[in-house]
Design a protein around this motif. Structure first.
Motif, PDB file in Angstrom:
ATOM      1  N   PHE A  15       8.923  -4.634  48.180  1.00 18.06           N
ATOM      2  CA  PHE A  15       8.413  -5.692  47.313  1.00 18.06           C
ATOM      3  C   PHE A  15       8.261  -5.296  45.858  1.00 18.06           C
ATOM      4  CE2 PHE A  15       4.756  -3.288  48.703  1.00 18.06           C
ATOM      5  CZ  PHE A  15       3.930  -3.242  47.609  1.00 18.06           C
ATOM      6  N   THR A  16       8.274  -4.042  45.524  1.00 18.69           N
ATOM      7  CA  THR A  16       7.817  -3.598  44.212  1.00 18.69           C
ATOM      8  C   THR A  16       8.883  -3.713  43.133  1.00 18.69           C
ATOM      9  OG1 THR A  16       8.470  -1.314  44.608  1.00 18.69           O
ATOM     10  CG2 THR A  16       6.274  -1.941  45.307  1.00 18.69           C
ATOM     11  N   GLY A  17       8.402  -3.643  41.887  1.00 19.58           N
ATOM     12  CA  GLY A  17       9.290  -3.625  40.727  1.00 19.58           C
ATOM     13  C   GLY A  17       9.744  -2.226  40.382  1.00 19.58           C
ATOM     14  N   ASN A  18       9.281  -1.231  41.147  1.00 20.79           N
ATOM     15  CA  ASN A  18       9.780   0.130  40.950  1.00 20.79           C
ATOM     16  C   ASN A  18      10.684   0.504  42.124  1.00 20.79           C
ATOM     17  OD1 ASN A  18       8.083   0.826  43.118  1.00 20.79           O
ATOM     18  ND2 ASN A  18       6.391   1.358  41.764  1.00 20.79           N
ATOM     19  N   ASP A  19      11.010   1.786  42.271  1.00 19.27           N
ATOM     20  CA  ASP A  19      11.947   2.189  43.323  1.00 19.27           C
ATOM     21  C   ASP A  19      11.239   2.608  44.604  1.00 19.27           C
ATOM     22  OD1 ASP A  19      10.818   4.592  42.574  1.00 19.27           O
ATOM     23  OD2 ASP A  19      12.711   5.681  42.480  1.00 19.27           O
TER      24      ASP A  19
END
Length: 388
Positions: A15-19
């Motif tokens: 779900f995240t905006g990072n990896d």
């Protein structure tokens, strides 16, 4: 005889905006871990994660722009999905019903015009993975096709039957406020309207949270209205039905806004939600308290933070995303332990994983929960048996 096995539908949280992906251990005692390597997600709304309910293997995840496979690459033919990038809950998924369709998966996505489209993912091609389990690909002949469902508002979830052979899509008519349940057909079939519900107190859904065990659906409104809880049931005589359960009185407070999604406790007895203002708060409501004057319990209050999303996890806790109001708007991943306990003994665990910034306003929506029941064969030796 049959024993209910662990369901891995929600095992992977992409779900995240990072990896970083949040991965829950398959063993009940295993701790969740952050796993690097996933593709950073676009859009501001809820993402979509599809996992095999019996193995926990990732099938695909999407941010409404692209579909990514288990190799963390854009799936073959997976670029260019048409969604509304400003909506909160514009994607959902279900298996494709019908004999011979076991390796097909629907992805439903609503575009900016309010039209619900569908795309089919085929799990059988090797795709981006040369060896080993197939990575799958998007079927180009079934990509960005219309369901015939138009004029939809925010809020969309797929619901599965107990035996995981039938599926329905719940949406809301943006013009009338009517909640409408559509049957999900085999490819090429018609999405028929099978049930609808018009609430006495109109609530325009910003987000819908479904509790599979009880069939309860919490509606977080975008207008100035209280949270509504409706019930999904399937009767052998009348088929699927939607009924109004209750309006949570005083859940809306003038001058405050709801914090995105709500989270059910494991039992479904408690609904957790949040409100944001100069002083934010995390609250819960006891669904077993049927008195008209039943009150809302305060779990926590906070300043200089706003609440974004709540989600029940496979480890029976509720995860919570918050964000700093000031500065760069850093986000925090938190957890509510023992959410079915009395408020006084709830353990709120802040800043998980060394206070990693999830860079995401919302958690994922997942494939509907399957009622996984493996068949266990018992062999008995022939001949006389002696019982001591």
């Amino acid at each position: 005889f049959a024993l209910t096995a662990q369901n891995y539908t929600r095992h992977n949280w992409y779900f995240t905006g990072n990896d970083q992906a949040l991965i829950f251990g398959k063993a009940p005692e295993a701790n969740p871990i952050l796993h690097p390597g996933k593709r950073a997600q676009n859009n501001i709304g809820e993402k979509l994660t599809v996992t095999d309910p019996t193995t926990g293997d990732l099938i695909f995840y999407s941010d409404g722009v692209n579909i990514y496979d288990g190799t963390d690459q854009i799936m073959i033919n997976g670029a260019g999905v048409l969604t509304d990038p400003t909506d909160i809950q514009s994607m959902s998924s279900s298996p494709v019903p019908g004999i011979g369709n076991e390796l097909l998966q629907y992805m439903f996505h609503r575009n900016a015009a309010g039209e619900v489209l569908y795309t089919i993912v085929d799990r059988s091609p090797q795709g981006n993975r040369a060896d080993g389990p197939p990575a799958g690909e998007v079927d180009l002949t079934n990509k960005n096709l219309t369901t015939g469902i138009v004029g939809r508002g925010d809020g969309m979830i797929a619901i599965g039957s107990r035996d995981f052979t039938e599926f329905w899509l719940l949406t809301q008519d943006a013009a009338t406020g009517m909640f409408e349940l559509y049957y999900i057909p085999e490819p090429g079939g018609t999405f028929d309207l099978v049930a609808n519900l018009n609430l006495t107190s109109p609530a325009m859904a910003m987000h819908m949270a479904y509790h599979a065990r009880t069939g309860q659906i919490a509606i977080i409104p975008s207008n100035q209205a209280n949270i509504e809880v409706i019930q999904f049931t399937v009767s052998g005589l009348t088929g699927p039905e939607l009924t109004s359960v209750r309006s949570i009185l005083n859940s809306f407070r003038p001058g405050e806004t709801f914090g995105g999604s709500a989270g059910w406790s494991l039992s479904g007895s408690f609904l957790y939600f949040s409100r944001n203002s100069a002083t934010g708060g995390l609250y819960r409501f006891d669904m077993t308290d049927t008195r008209p004057e039943a009150s809302i319990e305060t779990v926590d209050t906070y300043t200089e933070l706003e609440s974004l999303s709540l989600q029940l996890a496979p480890d029976s806790t509720i995860y919570h995303i918050t964000r700093d109001i000031a500065g760069a708007g850093t986000m925090h991943l938190n957890r509510i332990n023992q959410p079915d306990s009395a408020v006084a003994i709830i353990d709120y665990e802040a800043a998980l994983f060394d206070d990693v910034d999830p860079q995401s306003n919302y958690f994922s929506q997942f494939t509907p929960q399957a009622n996984v029941q493996p068949t266990i064969t018992v062999g008995v030796q022939a001949g006389n048996l002696c019982q001591n």
